[in-house]
Design a protein around this motif. Structure first.
Motif, mmCIF file in Angstrom:
data_model
loop_
_atom_site.group_PDB
_atom_site.id
_atom_site.type_symbol
_atom_site.label_atom_id
_atom_site.label_comp_id
_atom_site.label_asym_id
_atom_site.label_seq_id
_atom_site.Cartn_x
_atom_site.Cartn_y
_atom_site.Cartn_z
ATOM 1 N N ASP A 161 4.745 -3.534 -6.689
ATOM 2 C CA ASP A 161 6.186 -3.693 -6.518
ATOM 3 C C ASP A 161 6.553 -4.232 -5.150
ATOM 4 O O ASP A 161 7.608 -4.847 -4.974
ATOM 5 C CB ASP A 161 6.886 -2.343 -6.756
ATOM 6 C CG ASP A 161 6.722 -1.861 -8.191
ATOM 7 O OD1 ASP A 161 6.563 -2.722 -9.078
ATOM 8 O OD2 ASP A 161 6.732 -0.638 -8.424
ATOM 9 N N GLY A 191 5.871 -8.034 -5.571
ATOM 10 C CA GLY A 191 6.260 -8.607 -6.863
ATOM 11 C C GLY A 191 5.149 -9.341 -7.571
ATOM 12 O O GLY A 191 5.377 -10.413 -8.151
ATOM 13 N N LYS A 238 8.633 -10.781 -10.155
ATOM 14 C CA LYS A 238 9.405 -9.677 -9.606
ATOM 15 C C LYS A 238 10.246 -9.014 -10.696
ATOM 16 O O LYS A 238 10.569 -9.616 -11.720
ATOM 17 C CB LYS A 238 10.299 -10.170 -8.472
ATOM 18 C CG LYS A 238 9.517 -10.608 -7.232
ATOM 19 C CD LYS A 238 10.451 -10.925 -6.086
ATOM 20 C CE LYS A 238 9.646 -11.278 -4.835
ATOM 21 N NZ LYS A 238 10.534 -11.570 -3.685
#
Length: 420
Positions: free
Chosen positions: A251, A254, A273
């Protein structure tokens, strides 16, 4: 079972009648033809099921929960003597109670299913501080075995995650017949399963540091092990399995990293993302955004095939088409059929809501409101044609199996309808 009774008149003990007189030659053949047609008509009439749904009501009440397995409906509800006496598990075939057994614990069960002649119930323990799994004989309701922890099935493999009170968290395989432990492994970090119908039952154990291990879920044998981060693991990561790939979502930057489950070697890396999760969708991977929208990826390379903004969540995939839904935030709701190759909209089924399935392989049913608490019931296909209407119903929280549809009536009881 529906029994058709044809009245053939009074059965007597008299001597059988003699042979019927021979019809005149001129009318014999037409008469015999008429008899053949009449017998055929009666046969077809008797073989045709009665029109309209076969429907009945089962007792439920506040705090009850319902589960469907084949042609059996299981109801978990407080004992009739009151909550102090504990709970009961009741099995119904049709509108008749088949058996009932006391169920330890409090609250409701989280899962009830049949496997290898056993009815397996997972829920809260007696003191409501942990999980417990209780198993009954599917034919008689006799208590067979019970263990602390929560059991679940991966395909036809029964697995058990240890109770929260255990000093060491573990996962293992069980024999459904007697609850015997077949294998066990320590569980740390991320846990995932390969549930592709055509492949083996595989489990992935991925700790924060050290080797990620792929395990045969039937035997517990190690299939492959590899340290995915020999230098340093990423600060934020999520893991998921789909289409024979171990997918890592980073995360922070992305990125989606795909590893081959057979070797745990990197397959591809793409920058995507805002991906909530990825799921199998026919021959592709579908990456779903947090607020909806789907991007189809090639599982071999990670290349983007197509992307749509509205639709999310693949309910079914066959014949080169997907049945998809909308995110919960979409006020209009609805379903749609998309083309696998380019994401083209084949049919917009706005207003329809898919009925959750307790068993895979049954018909895809959907409902839409009619007003006054009534709902229209239909079977949804992937041809692009309008849904096939299957009648109306009154109830909420519907669920379906292979042959039965169950909905909660306004008073708390359950409406059961046979689908075939």
């Amino acid at each position: 079972m529906v029994v058709t009774v044809i009245d053939l008149g009074e059965l007597r003990d008299d001597a059988p009648p003699g042979p019927a007189p021979r019809p005149p030659r001129a009318v014999g053949r037409p008469f015999r033809l008429l008899v053949v047609l009449l017998v055929a008509l009666l046969t077809l009439t008797a073989a045709t099921p009665p029109r309209g749904p076969v429907e009945w009501t089962l007792p439920g009440g506040l705090g009850s929960a319902v589960f469907v397995s084949g042609d059996v409906v299981y109801v978990v509800r407080p004992d009739r003597a009151g909550a102090v006496s504990g709970r009961e598990l009741l099995a119904y075939r049709g509108d008749r109670e088949w058996w009932r057994s006391p169920l330890p614990g409090v609250g409701t069960a989280v899962s009830v299913w049949e496997q290898d002649g056993r009815v397996i119930v997972a829920g809260r323990s007696v003191d409501n501080t942990d999980w417990q799994t209780v198993t009954y004989d599917a034919a008689t309701g006799a208590d067979v075995w019970r263990r602390p922890g929560i059991a679940f099935a991966v395909g036809r493999v029964l697995l058990m995650q240890s109770a929260a009170s255990d000093t060491t968290t573990s996962i293992g395989g069980l024999d459904p017949a007697d609850g015997r432990t077949v294998w066990t492994a320590p569980m740390t970090g991320a846990l995932g399963f390969d549930v592709e119908p055509a492949g083996p039952a595989r489990m992935v154990l991925s700790p924060a540091t050290g080797q990620t291990v792929v395990v045969d879920a039937r035997t517990g044998a190690r299939l492959v092990a590899r340290d995915l981060y020999p230098v340093r693991p990423p600060p934020q990561r999520r893991l998921q399995i789909a289409r024979g790939l171990l997918l890592e979502f980073r995360d922070g930057d992305g990125v989606i990293e795909a590893y081959d489950l057979d070797t745990l070697r990197p397959r591809w890396t793409v920058a995507r993302k805002l991906v909530a999760h990825v799921e199998s969708c026919g021959a592709l991977l579908c990456a779903v955004g947090p607020a909806g929208g789907t991007t189809a990826l090639d599982p071999a390379t990670g290349a983007v095939r197509w992307s749509v903004d509205r639709w999310a969540g693949v309910a079914a995939a066959r014949g080169g088409r997907f049945l998809v839904g909308t995110p919960d935030t979409d006020a209009d709701g609805g379903l749609a059929v998309l083309d696998q190759d380019d994401g083209r909209l084949i049919a917009d089924l706005r207003g329809w809501t898919l009925v959750p399935q307790h068993e895979s392989g049954g018909p895809l049913l959907a409902t839409r409101p009619l007003g006054g608490g009534r709902r229209l019931l239909a079977e949804v296909g992937l041809s692009g044609d309008p849904p096939t209407i299957r009648g109306t119903l009154t109830g909420t929280d519907c669920t379906t199996g292979m042959t039965l549809l169950v909905c909660r009536r306004p008073g708390g009881d359950y409406m059961v309808r046979r689908l075939t």
